[in-house]
Each structure stands twice: as structure tokens, then as C-alpha cells.
Write an enzyme that holds these catalytic residues in place. Structure first.
Site, PDB file in Angstrom:
ATOM      1  NE  ARG A 193     -15.852  -5.020-118.328  1.00 18.57           N
ATOM      2  CZ  ARG A 193     -15.684  -3.724-118.155  1.00 18.57           C
ATOM      3  NH1 ARG A 193     -14.462  -3.265-117.944  1.00 18.57           N
ATOM      4  NH2 ARG A 193     -16.686  -2.885-118.234  1.00 18.57           N
ATOM      5  CB  THR A 202      -9.460  -7.175-124.628  1.00 17.72           C
ATOM      6  OG1 THR A 202      -9.395  -5.807-124.238  1.00 17.72           O
ATOM      7  CG2 THR A 202     -10.910  -7.570-124.834  1.00 17.72           C
ATOM      8  N   GLY A 203      -9.064  -6.713-121.578  1.00 16.41           N
ATOM      9  CA  GLY A 203      -9.692  -6.303-120.327  1.00 16.41           C
ATOM     10  C   GLY A 203     -10.839  -5.334-120.538  1.00 16.41           C
ATOM     11  NE  ARG A 210      -9.639   3.299-124.204  1.00 15.03           N
ATOM     12  CZ  ARG A 210      -9.018   2.287-123.606  1.00 15.03           C
ATOM     13  NH1 ARG A 210      -8.938   1.106-124.203  1.00 15.03           N
ATOM     14  NH2 ARG A 210      -8.461   2.422-122.423  1.00 15.03           N
ATOM     15  CB  THR A 236      -5.961  -1.587-125.547  1.00 17.87           C
ATOM     16  OG1 THR A 236      -7.372  -1.673-125.341  1.00 17.87           O
ATOM     17  CG2 THR A 236      -5.516  -0.136-125.462  1.00 17.87           C
ATOM     18  CG  ASP A 280       0.369  -3.288-125.978  1.00 22.70           C
ATOM     19  OD1 ASP A 280      -0.311  -4.140-125.394  1.00 22.70           O
ATOM     20  OD2 ASP A 280       0.105  -2.080-125.947  1.00 22.70           O
ATOM     21  CG  ASP A 289      -3.827  -6.471-125.386  1.00 20.89           C
ATOM     22  OD1 ASP A 289      -4.887  -6.625-124.768  1.00 20.89           O
ATOM     23  OD2 ASP A 289      -3.157  -5.423-125.348  1.00 20.89           O
ATOM     24  CG  ASN A 302      -1.684  -5.757-119.961  1.00 19.90           C
ATOM     25  OD1 ASN A 302      -0.734  -5.537-120.704  1.00 19.90           O
ATOM     26  ND2 ASN A 302      -2.906  -5.378-120.254  1.00 19.90           N
ATOM     27  CG  ASP A 303      -0.721  -8.001-123.390  1.00 16.98           C
ATOM     28  OD1 ASP A 303      -1.870  -8.359-123.049  1.00 16.98           O
ATOM     29  OD2 ASP A 303      -0.480  -6.901-123.917  1.00 16.98           O
TER      30      ASP A 303
END
Length: 1064
Positions: free
Chosen positions: A740, A625-626, A545, A362, A767, A360, A770-771
Site C-alpha cells: 500500500r 508495492t501499492g 488480484r 506488478t 517498470d 516493484d 510510479n517507480d
């Protein structure tokens, strides 16, 4: 926590006066009586007991035994034990029953202890629960009241989503619950802000009271928990393959001996000699049945070729070896006061076999600690510099401006930053006035929001907190402005923006909105976009960001309508989310764009060095990553995932939308990229890892929408299949960036790579919640920060930089140790059984044992177990500093190199050679008519004891030759094991044991050592057996001295993979 059952609740389906609704619950406070019209059939709900344990006192024994005997090796030895009990076999049932009992008992104790710990963690909660500061919520609660005057509490959800920031939750105005509150005919809507989830922790609040709504397996955490699939390491698969080979050898030996026995007995004299006449029962037994029982007897005689004790040793090695990760001081992080954590010791060796690393961005590559960098207002850039000039800020330092915006627009922008958020303050002292801002500590669920509020403070606008529903702001003139907070339109991943509706002291109603550019630009005036868009794109390229800020004024009449719609949507019992989303969408339109912000999420310390080391070790690193492509791409350059000479191949919405037909354009790009890569990396290239350093490096960038197009392609032809072409491209790229990405897509990427040809080993590190999906999907999962990620992972490390030592040092050593352990166990058991097999050719295939039953039982349990266990825990064939400083050494063991066919055959032929030397060397020694001065002749038990003595000393000294890292423990167990064997042999043969029917070993060992020729024979046979190993070590030492870099030579690992990377 303190659990108090304060109030008894009855669960009823409807509130008085309501229409009946399916699937709802109502709690009547205080056991309110139910009228006849409200009569119902009571539903059964699960109680408040929390059960995470696996066993109970009553089912532990049968359930645990069932699970253990599902293992092939345990079941095999159970069958052997039953055969020994029921059939007349040459060895005692104790020889196989005792090792099996030892294995089953040790495993049962370990699993029972772990389940006992889970039992201790299980609790039963009451209906109303009191939770005090720093305690974890035991179930899902609706917040009824808090010790604070405004009914709020602060919660951290690090155990759920990895977020260490405090989140604010609010008590309902009247106690009661379930979607709609029914108390004195007053209705209150419930939302996420009222719900406290199991696993979260109460912070900065003395205590709260909440009503339990979901407990046990009905909690959100339990329902969302994805059960772990059983992960098996490559070493375990190799063990199973070796077991099949050795089982085949066992069956072959038994079949050969059974056949030759009846060939031998085809001569009448051999079948029934005068000194061993058959009984009448033996003569009448069917020959087929007799052959079958003989076959089983030979299997029992040779069954020790299957090393059942190896499983116990492997389990102990993994369990004890995992402590070295937890004890490593280099993994300790002083900031969070935590070190590495091992959740699954079964995969230690897999850390040395990783091919792909999925990470990931972030919070994993970056710190997730935001810093306000700059902003733009109406296209004008504002950024702090070192020299003092006139600018926005009059209180907190200098500022550079580029054609300043209008003063009113500047203040409007800064007010938007101070108002459009969910930040709360924690004050160290209760102070008032302008000095209050100096004591403020900001708390929020999002570090971005804190960074923006601090950025506004830097420019003279300070957020002073929320008091009685009014947000207080100190402006540049030190004046306190108050705004009534009317509504908060919370952020969500779909809208990708948030808004607040506030009322000024003058009565004006304003909406402030902030969000991603893709979510805000379509909702503002078109002519306002261009100037701000330039700054947003430039900031994204710099790795920042970005957020856009907009506002609009709301007329009083419009607000009445908006307020009514919001209340109705919040009170809806069905499709509440969809209705609220529609209302939010209608409100956030026709806004005016004010500006944009840029916030930096700094790279973690040594993140770039770690990725470089992983690349040098031959690992492919993918970032999932998103974030938007530009931000993620800049981060990848900063952390050196992409080098300056890396040619980037893009499969994104931007490149595909150049054509009207997206699928056709996607197909063209895939074919183009594949041709380019196949030209650069021909199919005949055996070592792709080596080729990376010799050819042009390529990197791939793909976004979520394009990935969906690939996975859902309509192409059916295998030659044109998007997925297969995409995977071919990925395999040729040194690095891949997926931006994304939704959590499910992360797992899909990992699953695709896992299923590639050759089944590469994958590792995922993240972390947050979502992971979790990709962590569970990969072969090895590593969690960071968040406890849910850590709980669902196999290992947890504080920082990304720790991945370097975890893989290159610990992973390398774990694999070498356990691979050597596995090969050594099969080697020493073949050395053990081969003389027994050869002995049958000299005893008429009579199933006569060569070794005494005590030696058969003790060989794997006592005589040879501790030296290999100590080796597998302590061996460092290469210094740890060397392993971390030269990542190329990691490639030496990649692809399960030490457990491939070549090394396996080497160990097998070595065991066959040594076993043959043991037997025939002793056999030729016995050609002498007498070995003693008094003329006595040795018997068969002396013959077997000599063979066994040479065996024990040879296999133990073989391990001593392999040891490169000597400690006092190695010395103690190696020389101590040999001394124990000698002591035991003297003790076992020096006493007449009353429980033995035959005293066949009495004084055998002592008498054997009284012969000088026996001593010389034992020493000579040990030297002959070890001579090939000694010769190879000498040759490698000579070669090492002539090498340019002798420190990196690997003298003892003959099964190391030979590459052209400078090592041999």
C-alpha cells in the site's frame, strides 16, 4: 511524424460573451476578428520549439571548458601548466600541457557528439499537427479529429507510465479548446480522454489531427520530469580520497626537497661553486620569493605522481565497457525484441557493490499479464476444471460450481463484467453475427479489464464492442443485447473503483460498479458483504488480484438530476476534479453487491531463482508495492522472498488498530521487535550477511499508513524515535515487504536506507512512472518495459531475471576491473616519480630531471596506457558461469573491498619498493668506473634512461602477471607497448631533431644497449622488482592446489575481502 501548420491561431483570454477569467486561454479558429470590448494586452507564451540540447554553436567552447575545469584534477594540471609557462621550471610546459590537452579534447568531442544527437531530436511543431500511425506525439495535443468514423484513436503510453496496453482517446465534437470550447456559442467540456500527451505513441489508427496546447518545456512530461541528481560511484569517491593522499605526498616531497636544498646551500661552496656563479639578478632576488619559486619548481618536477590520464582511461573504460551489457545475448528478450540498455556508463562498477535491492511487484516480479481464475456470485464459487459438468458456461468449456446462485444473478454478474470497463475491440475482419466473437481482439489500458471481459466470455457472455454509443453483448443464448452508454465514472487511485451508467433496450437505467473491496464494501448493503468477503480474503491469500462487483437501478427522475450534476461538474473551470469526485461519490451509494472476481498476475520466469541468488550474494531485497498486504505477501512467498521458516514481523494497520492509541501500540511493537532481533543478532556481529545463514531469518511487513505514522511520529527523544528503531529492525531483517505504498513513500524508503550508517549502496528496479521516484533516489536505477522508467534509470533490462547476471557477473567484473585500474595507475605513477625524488639527493636538489621530456610526456599517454585499458575491459579473473552459479563470490568485493586502506597501502608500498630498486640498482651499477669496452663513462641521461627502461618493463610485466584471461588483444597491447617503447627510444635518439635546442638524447639508447652489463643489470632489476609478486603467486598456487574447491580460488586478487564463507 508529419508536422503541418494548417491553421493560424490567436490566443485570447476570453470567449465572446463570457466573463473575464484569470489564467485561461481561448483559441479563435480562423483568426476571428476581435471586437473592441474584447481588447486585451497580449500575453507572451513560449513558442512551439522543443529544446533538449545543452549547448549551442556559440556557447559550446566556453561552457564546456568551464564544466571540465570544475574537475579538481583538470584544474590542478591547468595550474601546473601555467606555472611551467610563467616560472623557470626544470621541465617543459609540453610535459603537462599535452596530456591535459588530450584529456580536454577527448571529453569535449564525446560531450559534443552526445549534444549533437540531442539537437537532431529537437523540432518545432505547428499549431495543428498531423500524426500518423506509430509516430510519437511531439507535444501535448487536443484531439480534433481522427480517421475513424467515431473520432477515436488508440494510444500507448509505455514511454510515460510503463503501460504497454492501448488507451482510447476521443475527439471533441467541435474543434476548439481550453477547458471550455467556444465555437458558435456552444460549450464542450474537455477531459483527459481528449488530451494526447507528448511522448505517447499513436497505435492502430492511420492518422489524427490535434491542436498544440503545450509545447517544449510546458508539456506535462517536461513539467513532471524530475531532474537527475549527479550520481557518483563509490570508486569515484575512492579516487578522490587517493588523490588527496597523493597530493599530500607531492606537497611533502616538494617541501622536503625545498628545505634540503637550502640546507645544502647553507655551505658557501655548495651555494655558489666556481663553475656556476650566480648572476647579479639572482643575488638580489628575495630569498622568500626564491624559496617559493623553488617549491613550485619541485611541484612541477613531481607533478606526474597525480595521474591525470587516469581520468581519460576511466572514462574510456566505462564507455567501452558498457557495450558488453548491451551486447550480452542473455539479456535479449525475443517477445519484445529488446535487450539491455545502458543510459549511464558512469555507474558500471556500482553494480558490483549493491547492498539493498528495492523492487516493484506488478510488472517487475510479475508478468502484468492477467488471467481470469475464478469468481463468486452471492457467495457461490465458480471455477473452471478439467472435467465437464453442468454450470454457467454452455459455449466455452466446463465449469465447477459450488451451490449455484440464482440464474438471473449469474447473468447480471456477467453483464456487469461485459459492461463495466473501458475495453474496446479491434477486429481483424469486418464480420457480423455470432461468428464475430471469434475474431475479436480486446484493447484496454488495463490488463485486468481484458482478463475480466475474457472471463465473462468463458462463461457465455461476449462483449462485441461499442457502436455509436451503444455497447453490444452476446449472451449465452447467442442473442445480441444493446446498452446505451450514458456515462463512464472513470477509475482513479483515490476512489479505487469505476462505474458505468447504461440504459437497457427496455428503458431501464442501471449503474454497474467494480473496484477494490475496501472501496466497494462501504457502499453496499451490510448483510451482503460477509459471504463475498470470505472468498475475497481467501483469493488474496492465494496471491490473486480481487475486485468486487456491485450494481443499482436508477429511477428516471434521479437520472435527470445525476446527468445534470455530471455535466455541470465536467464543465467547471475551477476545482473540476473535486466537484466530479463529489458527484461520483454521491452516485456510487446504496448499491447491491453481486460478487467478486479473482485474477492472477503470474510471476515472471525465474523470478524466485533470482531472488534466492541475490539473498545468497548477501543482498537484502525489499518489495515496494501499492497492492494489498495479502496479495503482496502471497507473491513474496511464491518468489521466495519469504521462506517457509522466515518469521514475519508485521507493522500494519491491522496490528496497530488493536489498540485505541495507535502511536502507543506502534511503539510497543517496535520495542518488542527490536529486542527480539538484538537478541538474535548481537551488536558485536561483524558480518551480518554471514549471520543471516546461521540464525533465524526474519522478514518485515509494513504498509503505507504505518510508515506515515513512523515518519511523522511526535516522539522527540532519540531513544524512543520511531524512525531510528524502525531502521534498526529493518537492518536485521533479510527481507522487507512494503505494501500500500504511494510513489513518494517508495522514494522515502530508499532515502532512509541510503542515509544509514555506512552509506549502503541501493538499487531500485521498476517498470512505470510510479517507480521513477525511487529509481532516481537510489544509487543505481534500473527500468523495465516503460520508457519513462527506462529513461530515468541508469540501466534497463527486459526481465527481472536478468538482474542476476547483471549484478553477480557484470557488476562483479566491472568493479574488479576498475578497482585494479585505479590502484595500478597510482602504483605506476609512484614508481615513475619516486626515482626522480631520490635523484635530487644526488644532484644537490638542483631540480635536475631524471627523465627526458619525451619520456615524461609519453609515459602515461603511450607506453603504459593501452595494456591497463585492455585489462580493464577484458579481464575475467573468474569465469562468468562460476560467478552466476556461486553468488557467494559477490560478497568478496562488497563494501568497496579492493579500494580500502589495506589494498591501497599494499599497492603504495609495492610501488615504493620497486621505485627504490629501480634507482639504487642502477646507482650501484654506475659505481663501476666504466661500462663500455672503450672506457667511456655514461652520463646522467643514460642513468635516467636505464631507470626508465626498467620502470616501463616492470610495470607492464606486473600487469601481465595479474592477467588471468588472455586474449589476442592483451598479447598485442602488452608486448606491442614494450616493442613500441624500444622502437621509439631508438627513433627519438637516432635523429638530430632541428626543433630541439639540445640533442641530449642523441644515440643514448643505442649506446646504452651496446653494453652487456647494462643488459644484465636491466634484466636483474626487473626480476628483483617483480620477485615479491612472483613469490606471492607461487604461494597462492600451492595453497590453491591444497584447497577442496580450487576452481573458486582467487589467485591474483590480493585485496579480496577474506570471509568465512569457504573461500580464501
Amino acid at each position: 511524424w508529419i508536422l503541418n501548420s494548417l491553421t493560424r491561431f490567436s490566443r485570447l483570454p476570453t470567449c465572446a460573451g463570457e466573463e473575464k477569467r484569470v489564467g485561461t486561454r481561448t483559441v479563435f479558429v480562423g483568426n476571428h476578428s476581435v471586437s473592441g470590448t474584447e481588447a486585451y494586452v497580449a500575453q507572451r507564451f513560449c513558442d512551439n520549439r522543443i529544446v533538449s540540447s545543452k549547448y549551442t554553436l556559440w556557447n559550446f567552447l566556453p561552457k564546456n571548458l568551464f564544466e571540465q575545469f570544475r574537475r579538481i584534477a583538470n584544474f590542478y594540471f591547468l595550474i601546473i601548466f601555467l606555472v611551467q609557462v610563467t616560472v623557470d621550471t626544470p621541465t617543459s610546459p609540453v610535459t603537462s600541457g599535452l596530456p591535459l590537452f588530450f584529456v580536454i579534447t577527448v571529453t569535449a568531442i564525446k560531450q559534443g557528439y552526445e549534444d549533437w544527437l540531442r539537437h537532431r531530436a529537437d523540432n518545432e511543431v505547428g499549431d495543428v499537427v498531423e500524426v500518423q500511425a506509430d509516430e510519437t506525439f511531439p507535444c501535448d495535443l487536443i484531439l480534433l479529429s481522427s480517421c475513424t468514423t467515431d473520432g477515436t484513436c488508440y494510444v500507448t503510453t509505455a514511454s510515460l507510465d510503463g503501460e504497454s496496453n492501448c488507451k482510447i482517446h476521443y475527439a471533441v465534437q467541435s474543434p476548439g479548446f481550453i477547458l471550455r470550447l467556444c465555437v458558435h456559442f456552444l460549450f464542450r467540456s474537455l477531459g483527459p480522454e481528449n488530451l494526447l500527451l507528448k511522448g505517447a505513441t499513436l497505435k492502430n489508427t492511420e492518422k489524427i489531427y490535434g491542436v498544440a496546447v503545450y509545447t517544449g518545456m510546458e508539456t506535462k512530461m517536461a513539467l513532471n520530469y524530475q531532474g537527475k541528481s549527479q550520481k557518483r560511484s563509490a570508486v569515484e569517491k575512492s579516487i578522490n580520497a587517493f588523490l588527496i593522499v597523493y597530493l599530500f605526498i607531492l606537497l611533502t616531497k616538494a617541501a622536503v626537497c625545498t628545505t634540503l636544498k637550502y640546507v645544502w646551500q647553507s655551505t658557501p661552496y655548495n651555494d655558489e661553486p666556481w663553475y656556476n656563479q650566480k648572476t647579479q639578478k639572482e643575488r638580489e632576488t628575495l630569498k622568500v620569493l626564491k624559496m617559493f619559486t623553488d617549491f613550485l619548481s619541485f611541484m612541477v618536477l613531481f607533478n606526474f605522481i597525480i595521474p591525470v590520464s587516469m581520468y581519460v582511461t576511466v572514462e574510456m573504460q566505462k564507455f567501452l565497457g558498457s557495450f558488453f551489457i548491451s551486447w550480452d545475448k542473455d539479456f535479449y528478450d525475443e517477445e519484445i525484441n529488446e535487450g539491455a540498455l545502458v543510459n549511464t556508463s558512469d555507474l558500471n562498477e556500482e553494480l558490483g557493490q549493491v547492498d539493498y535491492v528495492f523492487t516493484d511487484k506488478t510488472g517487475t516480479l510479475t508478468e502484468n499479464s492477467m488471467e481470469f481464475i475464478e469468481c463468486c456470485i452471492d457467495g457461490h464459487k465458480y471455477k473452471g476444471v478439467t472435467q465437464e459438468v453442468d454450470g454457467l458456461s454452455q459455449t466455452d468449456g466446463p465449469l465447477t460450481y459450488f451451490d449455484k446462485a440464482d440464474k438471473n444473478r449469474e447473468e447480471l454478474f456477467l453483464r456487469a463484467l461485459c459492461l463495466c470497463h473501458t475495453v474496446e475491440i479491434k477486429t481483424n475482419d469486418a464480420v457480423d453475427g455470432a461468428t464475430e466473437s471469434a475474431e475479436l481482439t480486446y484493447i484496454s489500458s488495463s490488463p485486468d479489464e481484458i482478463a475480466l471481459v475474457k472471463g465473462a466470455k468463458k462463461y457465455g457472455f461476449t462483449f462485441l464492442g461499442n457502436r455509436n454509443g451503444h455497447m453490444r453483448v452476446e449472451n449465452q443464448r447467442k442473442e445480441i443485447e444493446e446498452y446505451e452508454l450514458l456515462h463512464t465514472l472513470n477509475f482513479d487511485a483515490v476512489r479505487r473503483r469505476m462505474s458505468v451508467i447504461v440504459k437497457t433496450q427496455e428503458g431501464d437505467i442501471l449503474l454497474f460498479c467494480k473496484g477494490a473491496d475496501s472501496a466497494v464494501f462501504p457502499r453496499v448493503q451490510n448483510h451482503e458483504i460477509e459471504l463475498t468477503k470470505v472468498h475475497v480474503e481467501r483469493n488474496a491469500m492465494d496471491g490473486y488480484r480481487t475486485l468486487c462487483v456491485a450494481f443499482k437501478e436508477i429511477a428516471p427522475d434521479d437520472y435527470e438530476r445525476i446527468n445534470r450534476q455530471l455535466i455541470e461538474a465536467k464543465m467547471a473551470l475551477q476545482d473540476r476534479e473535486e466537484k466530479m469526485e463529489k458527484v461520483f461519490d454521491d452516485i456510487e451509494t446504496n448499491m447491491n453487491l453481486i460478487g467478486a472476481t479473482a485474477v492472477e498476475d503470474k510471476l515472471q520466469d525465474q523470478a524466485a531463482e533470482t531472488i534466492e541468488a541475490l539473498h545468497a550474494a548477501g543482498l537484502k531485497v525489499w518489495v515496494l508495492t501499492g497492492d494489498k498486504m495479502e496479495t503482496a505477501k502471497s507473491t513474496c512467498y511464491a518468489c521466495r522472498l519469504f521462506q517457509t521458516n522466515t518469521e514475519l514481523l508485521e507493522l500494519t494497520t491491522k496490528t496497530i488498530e488493536e489498540s485505541e492509541r495507535k502511536e502507543d501500540r506502534l511503539h510497543e511493537l517496535l520495542i518488542e521487535y527490536r529486542k527480539k532481533l538484538l537478541h538474535e543478532f548481537p551488536k558485536s556481529t561483524r558480518s551480518l550477511k554471514k549471520a543471516w545463514t546461521e540464525h533465524q531469518e526474519y522478514g518485515l511487513i509494513i504498509d503505507g499508513s504505518t510508515l506515515s505514522l513512523i515518519l511523522n511520529s511526535s516522539q522527540d527523544s532519540s531513544s524512543n524515535n520511531y524512525k531510528s528503531i524502525f531502521l534498526q529492525i529493518c537492518m536485521k531483517c533479510t527481507a522487507v515487504l512494503c505494501c500500500r505504498m504511494a510513489p513518494l513513500q517508495k522514494a522515502q524508503i530508499v532515502r532512509m536506507v541510503k542515509n544509514l550508517k555506512g552509506s549502503p549502496i541501493t538499487l531500485s528496479i521498476g517498470d512505470g512512472a510510479n517507480d521513477v521516484s525511487m529509481i532516481l533516489e537510489s544509487h543505481v536505477g534500473i527500468g523495465k518495459e516503460g520508457r519513462q522508467a527506462a529513461r530515468n534509470s541508469d540501466y534497463s533490462v527486459p526481465k527481472f531475471k536478468h538482474l542476476k547476471k547483471l549484478l553477480l557477473a557484470h557488476g562483479h567484473l566491472y568493479y574488479v576491473r576498475i578497482a585494479h585500474l585505479v590502484q595500478y595507475f597510482f602504483y605506476k605513477n609512484l614508481c615513475f616519480i619516486l626515482p626522480q625524488f631520490l635523484y635530487q639527493f644526488f644532484c644537490g636538489f638542483s631540480q635536475q630531471p631524471l627523465y627526458d621530456a619525451a619520456y615524461l610526456t609519453m609515459y602515461n599517454i603511450c607506453f603504459t596506457s593501452l595494456p591497463i585499458l585492455a585489462y580493464s575491459l577484458l579481464e575475467q579473473h573468474i569465469n562468468i558461469d562460476t560467478l552466476t552459479s556461486d553468488p557467494r563470490l559477490y560478497m568478496k568485493i562488497s563494501g568497496n573491498a579492493m579500494l580500502q586502506l589495506g589494498p591501497f597501502l599494499y599497492w603504495t608500498f609495492l610501488a615504493a619498493f620497486e621505485g627504490t630498486v629501480f634507482f639504487f640498482g642502477t646507482y650501484f651499477l654506475f659505481q663501476t668506473a666504466s661500462l663500455e669496452e672503450n672506457g667511456k663513462v655514461y652520463g646522467n641521461w643514460t642513468f635516467g634512461t636505464i631507470v626508465f627502461t626498467v620502470l616501463v618493463f616492470t610495470v607492464t610485466l606486473k600487469l601481465a602477471l595479474d592477467t588471468r584471461f588472455w586474449t589476442w588483444i592483451n598479447h598485442f597491447v602488452i608486448w606491442g607497448s614494450l616493442a613500441f617503447y624500444v622502437f621509439f627510444s631508438f627513433f627519438w635518439g637516432g635523429i638530430i631533431w632541428p626543433f630541439l635546442k639540445q640533442q641530449r638524447m642523441y644515440f643514448v639508447f643505442a649506446q646504452m644497449l651496446s653494453s652487456v652489463s647494462t643488459w644484465l643489470a636491466i634484466i636483474l632489476l626487473i626480476f628483483i622488482s617483480l620477485f615479491p609478486e612472483i613469490l606471492l603467486i607461487v604461494l597462492k598456487n600451492v595453497r590453491r592446489r591444497s584447497a577442496r574447491n580450487p576452481n573458486l580460488e582467487l589467485p591474483m586478487l590480493l585485496s579480496y575481502k577474506h570471509t568465512d564463507s569457504g573461500y580464501s
